[in-house]
Design a protein around this motif. Structure first.
Motif, PDB file in Angstrom:
ATOM      1  N   ARG A  53       0.820  -1.211   0.000  1.00 36.16           N
ATOM      2  CA  ARG A  53       0.000   0.000   0.000  1.00 36.16           C
ATOM      3  C   ARG A  53       0.860   1.270   0.000  1.00 36.16           C
ATOM      4  O   ARG A  53       0.353   2.373   0.000  1.00 36.16           O
ATOM      5  CB  ARG A  53      -0.919   0.055   1.219  1.00 36.16           C
ATOM      6  N   LEU A  68      -5.281   0.599   5.742  1.00 37.53           N
ATOM      7  CA  LEU A  68      -4.657  -0.139   4.645  1.00 37.53           C
ATOM      8  C   LEU A  68      -5.657  -0.586   3.575  1.00 37.53           C
ATOM      9  O   LEU A  68      -5.267  -1.228   2.597  1.00 37.53           O
ATOM     10  CB  LEU A  68      -3.920  -1.373   5.196  1.00 37.53           C
ATOM     11  N   ASN A  69      -6.941  -0.225   3.785  1.00 36.53           N
ATOM     12  CA  ASN A  69      -7.983  -0.612   2.835  1.00 36.53           C
ATOM     13  C   ASN A  69      -7.915  -2.122   2.564  1.00 36.53           C
ATOM     14  O   ASN A  69      -7.789  -2.573   1.421  1.00 36.53           O
ATOM     15  CB  ASN A  69      -7.867   0.183   1.536  1.00 36.53           C
ATOM     16  N   ALA A  70      -7.963  -2.888   3.650  1.00 34.63           N
ATOM     17  CA  ALA A  70      -7.839  -4.341   3.562  1.00 34.63           C
ATOM     18  C   ALA A  70      -8.906  -5.001   4.430  1.00 34.63           C
ATOM     19  O   ALA A  70      -9.325  -4.437   5.442  1.00 34.63           O
ATOM     20  CB  ALA A  70      -6.450  -4.771   4.031  1.00 34.63           C
ATOM     21  N   SER A  89      -7.451  -2.234   9.111  1.00 35.09           N
ATOM     22  CA  SER A  89      -8.225  -2.513   7.907  1.00 35.09           C
ATOM     23  C   SER A  89      -8.607  -1.235   7.183  1.00 35.09           C
ATOM     24  O   SER A  89      -8.534  -1.154   5.959  1.00 35.09           O
ATOM     25  CB  SER A  89      -9.491  -3.295   8.270  1.00 35.09           C
ATOM     26  N   ARG A  90      -9.008  -0.220   7.950  1.00 34.83           N
ATOM     27  CA  ARG A  90      -9.425   1.049   7.354  1.00 34.83           C
ATOM     28  C   ARG A  90      -8.247   1.754   6.694  1.00 34.83           C
ATOM     29  O   ARG A  90      -8.318   2.151   5.532  1.00 34.83           O
ATOM     30  CB  ARG A  90     -10.055   1.948   8.418  1.00 34.83           C
ATOM     31  N   THR A 144      -2.665  -1.736  -8.386  1.00 34.68           N
ATOM     32  CA  THR A 144      -3.738  -0.779  -8.134  1.00 34.68           C
ATOM     33  C   THR A 144      -3.190   0.486  -7.501  1.00 34.68           C
ATOM     34  O   THR A 144      -3.525   1.599  -7.917  1.00 34.68           O
ATOM     35  CB  THR A 144      -4.817  -1.404  -7.230  1.00 34.68           C
ATOM     36  N   ARG A 145      -2.339   0.325  -6.497  1.00 38.74           N
ATOM     37  CA  ARG A 145      -1.751   1.482  -5.823  1.00 38.74           C
ATOM     38  C   ARG A 145      -0.922   2.322  -6.791  1.00 38.74           C
ATOM     39  O   ARG A 145      -1.089   3.529  -6.881  1.00 38.74           O
ATOM     40  CB  ARG A 145      -0.870   1.021  -4.649  1.00 38.74           C
ATOM     41  N   ASP A 177      -7.289 -10.491   5.103  1.00 40.50           N
ATOM     42  CA  ASP A 177      -6.066 -10.199   4.357  1.00 40.50           C
ATOM     43  C   ASP A 177      -4.828 -10.181   5.245  1.00 40.50           C
ATOM     44  O   ASP A 177      -3.707 -10.294   4.749  1.00 40.50           O
ATOM     45  CB  ASP A 177      -6.176  -8.858   3.632  1.00 40.50           C
ATOM     46  N   ALA A 214      -2.675  -5.653  -5.609  1.00 42.22           N
ATOM     47  CA  ALA A 214      -2.699  -4.493  -4.710  1.00 42.22           C
ATOM     48  C   ALA A 214      -1.618  -3.489  -5.097  1.00 42.22           C
ATOM     49  O   ALA A 214      -1.858  -2.280  -5.120  1.00 42.22           O
ATOM     50  CB  ALA A 214      -2.520  -4.945  -3.264  1.00 42.22           C
TER      51      ALA A 214
END
Length: 117
Positions: free
Chosen positions: A10, A50-52, A47-48, A86-87, A56, A83
């Motif tokens: 990320r 790292l958007n995971a 999770s928030r 996308t990043r 994961d 991932a």
């Protein structure tokens, strides 16, 4: 190890992630190296930030439309690569370059197997 891989995929430095979580870099290092377990209280902000999905963070698992599933080693590697792509793709601001990259990936996906024959 999974936390470190997610952080790196990320684009977070240890200092940046620790700051976002309001924990010390030493504690983050303990979490990444398995000396400290990730608590339920820490899972939500991790999770928030790292958007995971929570799954994961556990090697070999992911969340799919079918729910939590165990991944093969190849699937886990592909998920990490996705991932990263996308990043990095989100950082490209030139619309023409983005469209060329999309066309390249789509073409290779459609015809890549033919090149191996």
């Amino acid at each position: 190890m999974r936390l470190k891989a997610l952080r790196e995929s990320r684009g977070f430095t240890p200092e940046r992630l620790a700051s976002a979580l309001k924990i010390s870099t030493g504690r983050l290092q303990d979490l990444e190296e398995g000396r400290e377990r990730i608590t339920a209280d820490l899972m939500r902000p991790l999770s928030r930030v790292l958007n995971a999905a929570p799954a994961d963070f556990f090697d070999g698992f992911s969340v799919t439309a079918q729910g939590v599933v165990r991944l093969t080693e190849d699937d886990a590697r592909a998920a990490d690569e996705e991932a990263r792509l996308t990043r990095d793709f989100a950082l490209i601001r030139d619309e023409d370059a983005r469209q060329l990259i999309l066309a390249l990936v789509s073409s290779y996906a459609a015809f890549g197997d033919l090149a191996k024959a």
